[in-house]
Design a protein around this motif. Structure first.
Motif, PDB file in Angstrom:
ATOM      1  N   LEU A  35       0.853  -0.990   0.011  1.00  0.00           N
ATOM      2  CA  LEU A  35       0.139   0.024  -0.206  1.00  0.00           C
ATOM      3  C   LEU A  35       0.830   1.164  -0.183  1.00  0.00           C
ATOM      4  N   LEU A  36       0.557   2.025  -1.139  1.00  0.00           N
ATOM      5  CA  LEU A  36       1.342   3.380  -0.917  1.00  0.00           C
ATOM      6  C   LEU A  36       0.347   4.395   0.017  1.00  0.00           C
ATOM      7  N   LYS A  37       1.179   4.866   1.178  1.00  0.00           N
ATOM      8  CA  LYS A  37       0.470   5.745   2.159  1.00  0.00           C
ATOM      9  C   LYS A  37       0.831   7.066   1.552  1.00  0.00           C
ATOM     10  N   LEU A  38      -0.053   7.834   1.870  1.00  0.00           N
ATOM     11  CA  LEU A  38       0.476   9.352   1.592  1.00  0.00           C
ATOM     12  C   LEU A  38       0.926   9.901   2.934  1.00  0.00           C
ATOM     13  N   ASN A  39       2.209   9.870   2.648  1.00  0.00           N
ATOM     14  CA  ASN A  39       2.908  10.448   4.009  1.00  0.00           C
ATOM     15  C   ASN A  39       3.943  11.177   3.455  1.00  0.00           C
ATOM     16  N   ALA A  40       4.796  12.041   4.213  1.00  0.00           N
ATOM     17  CA  ALA A  40       5.763  13.161   3.820  1.00  0.00           C
ATOM     18  C   ALA A  40       6.861  12.430   3.169  1.00  0.00           C
ATOM     19  N   THR A  41       7.336  11.317   3.629  1.00  0.00           N
ATOM     20  CA  THR A  41       8.215  10.732   2.882  1.00  0.00           C
ATOM     21  C   THR A  41       8.022  10.382   1.584  1.00  0.00           C
ATOM     22  N   ASN A  42       6.696   9.503   1.442  1.00  0.00           N
ATOM     23  CA  ASN A  42       6.376   9.295   0.012  1.00  0.00           C
ATOM     24  C   ASN A  42       6.167  10.397  -0.826  1.00  0.00           C
ATOM     25  N   VAL A  43       5.418  11.501  -0.417  1.00  0.00           N
ATOM     26  CA  VAL A  43       5.273  12.611  -1.231  1.00  0.00           C
ATOM     27  C   VAL A  43       6.613  13.378  -1.526  1.00  0.00           C
ATOM     28  N   ALA A  44       7.470  13.494  -0.894  1.00  0.00           N
ATOM     29  CA  ALA A  44       8.921  13.930  -0.912  1.00  0.00           C
ATOM     30  C   ALA A  44       9.447  13.314  -2.243  1.00  0.00           C
ATOM     31  N   LEU A  45       9.500  11.854  -1.826  1.00  0.00           N
ATOM     32  CA  LEU A  45      10.214  10.912  -3.074  1.00  0.00           C
ATOM     33  C   LEU A  45       9.613  11.122  -4.291  1.00  0.00           C
ATOM     34  N   GLU A  46       8.138  11.216  -4.415  1.00  0.00           N
ATOM     35  CA  GLU A  46       7.489  11.306  -5.675  1.00  0.00           C
ATOM     36  C   GLU A  46       7.564  12.591  -6.280  1.00  0.00           C
ATOM     37  N   ALA A  47       7.813  13.748  -5.530  1.00  0.00           N
ATOM     38  CA  ALA A  47       7.796  15.114  -5.927  1.00  0.00           C
ATOM     39  C   ALA A  47       9.380  15.270  -6.391  1.00  0.00           C
ATOM     40  N   GLY A  48      10.430  14.555  -5.874  1.00  0.00           N
ATOM     41  CA  GLY A  48      11.609  14.755  -6.304  1.00  0.00           C
ATOM     42  C   GLY A  48      12.261  15.945  -5.220  1.00  0.00           C
ATOM     43  N   HIS A  49      11.814  16.055  -4.004  1.00  0.00           N
ATOM     44  CA  HIS A  49      12.274  17.372  -3.227  1.00  0.00           C
ATOM     45  C   HIS A  49      12.532  16.701  -1.868  1.00  0.00           C
ATOM     46  N   SER A  50      13.223  17.692  -1.061  1.00  0.00           N
ATOM     47  CA  SER A  50      13.642  17.007   0.188  1.00  0.00           C
ATOM     48  C   SER A  50      12.268  16.932   1.086  1.00  0.00           C
ATOM     49  N   ARG A  51      12.363  16.039   2.217  1.00  0.00           N
ATOM     50  CA  ARG A  51      11.122  15.681   2.937  1.00  0.00           C
ATOM     51  C   ARG A  51      11.194  16.704   3.874  1.00  0.00           C
ATOM     52  N   THR A  52      12.287  17.445   4.151  1.00  0.00           N
ATOM     53  CA  THR A  52      12.456  18.481   5.308  1.00  0.00           C
ATOM     54  C   THR A  52      11.474  19.742   4.714  1.00  0.00           C
ATOM     55  N   LEU A  53      11.172  19.818   3.478  1.00  0.00           N
ATOM     56  CA  LEU A  53      10.520  20.827   2.960  1.00  0.00           C
ATOM     57  C   LEU A  53       8.841  20.619   3.724  1.00  0.00           C
ATOM     58  N   ILE A  54       8.444  19.638   3.823  1.00  0.00           N
ATOM     59  CA  ILE A  54       7.200  19.309   4.224  1.00  0.00           C
ATOM     60  C   ILE A  54       6.938  18.607   5.468  1.00  0.00           C
ATOM     61  N   GLY A  55       8.324  18.103   5.932  1.00  0.00           N
ATOM     62  CA  GLY A  55       8.149  17.119   7.182  1.00  0.00           C
ATOM     63  C   GLY A  55       8.449  17.531   8.488  1.00  0.00           C
ATOM     64  N   THR A  56       8.877  19.019   8.603  1.00  0.00           N
ATOM     65  CA  THR A  56       8.981  19.425   9.778  1.00  0.00           C
ATOM     66  C   THR A  56       8.129  20.436  10.420  1.00  0.00           C
ATOM     67  N   ARG A  57       8.039  20.781  11.488  1.00  0.00           N
ATOM     68  CA  ARG A  57       6.952  21.527  12.037  1.00  0.00           C
ATOM     69  C   ARG A  57       6.926  22.988  11.400  1.00  0.00           C
ATOM     70  N   ASN A  58       8.168  23.612  11.178  1.00  0.00           N
ATOM     71  CA  ASN A  58       8.456  24.938  10.555  1.00  0.00           C
ATOM     72  C   ASN A  58       8.527  24.710   9.060  1.00  0.00           C
ATOM     73  N   SER A  59       7.611  23.915   8.428  1.00  0.00           N
ATOM     74  CA  SER A  59       7.640  23.526   7.234  1.00  0.00           C
ATOM     75  C   SER A  59       7.335  24.926   6.120  1.00  0.00           C
ATOM     76  N   GLN A  60       8.242  24.909   5.070  1.00  0.00           N
ATOM     77  CA  GLN A  60       8.080  25.908   4.163  1.00  0.00           C
ATOM     78  C   GLN A  60       6.596  25.699   3.402  1.00  0.00           C
ATOM     79  N   TYR A  61       6.233  24.567   3.446  1.00  0.00           N
ATOM     80  CA  TYR A  61       4.905  24.446   2.758  1.00  0.00           C
ATOM     81  C   TYR A  61       3.926  23.779   3.630  1.00  0.00           C
ATOM     82  N   PRO A  62       3.375  24.642   4.575  1.00  0.00           N
ATOM     83  CA  PRO A  62       2.475  24.235   5.563  1.00  0.00           C
ATOM     84  C   PRO A  62       1.061  23.489   5.187  1.00  0.00           C
ATOM     85  N   HIS A  63       0.697  24.139   4.146  1.00  0.00           N
ATOM     86  CA  HIS A  63      -0.532  23.467   3.481  1.00  0.00           C
ATOM     87  C   HIS A  63      -0.448  22.022   2.941  1.00  0.00           C
TER      88      HIS A  63
END
Length: 140
Positions: A35-63
């Motif tokens: 099952l492909l879960k919708l989580n920060a790791t998978n989204v970052a992998l699929e987007a080709g960007h760092s997980r820290t952009l969406i995976g931390t409390r002070n994310s640059q992409y809070p939405h």
């Protein structure tokens, strides 16, 4: 906030939700039937960007973080007739399944005993019927 990166994350979420992923690691997981879960790791992998952009409390992409977190929380809860509860841990599942097996084993033993008793009664009735056919004068 970079709009191109934002669009990459949104497109990645859409691809994960639809199951049409492009990332080789995620495609491999999907091919294995996982099952492909919708989580920060998978989204970052699929987007080709760092997980820290969406995976931390002070994310640059809070939405994006909020959408992924909301989906992750929804995935981790299981509806019950009365309320929601967290998914069972592996140890809890093992304990629950062992308890169910023990209960089922007891039910099976009871049913086996009843089946044996019924078979014995059938045997006695067949024996009695055979005896009454062979000796009509012996009516019991």
């Amino acid at each position: 906030m970079n709009e191109e990166i934002n669009r990459d994350f949104l497109n990645a979420i859409a691809r994960i939700e639809s199951g049409n992923v492009l990332n080789p690691v995620l495609r491999s997981k999907k091919a294995e039937g996982k099952l492909l879960k919708l989580n920060a790791t998978n989204v970052a992998l699929e987007a080709g960007h760092s997980r820290t952009l969406i995976g931390t409390r002070n994310s640059q992409y809070p939405h994006i973080r909020k959408r992924v977190a909301t989906q992750t929380e929804a995935d981790e809860t299981v509806s019950t007739p009365n309320a929601k509860r967290r998914r069972e841990s592996t140890q809890q599942q093992i304990a629950r399944l062992l308890a169910e097996k023990t209960k089922q084993d007891l039910v099976n033993r009871i049913l086996f005993t009843r089946l044996a008793q019924a078979a014995h009664q059938i045997h006695l009735l067949e024996k009695k019927a055979k005896a009454s056919h062979e000796h009509p004068q012996l009516k019991r």
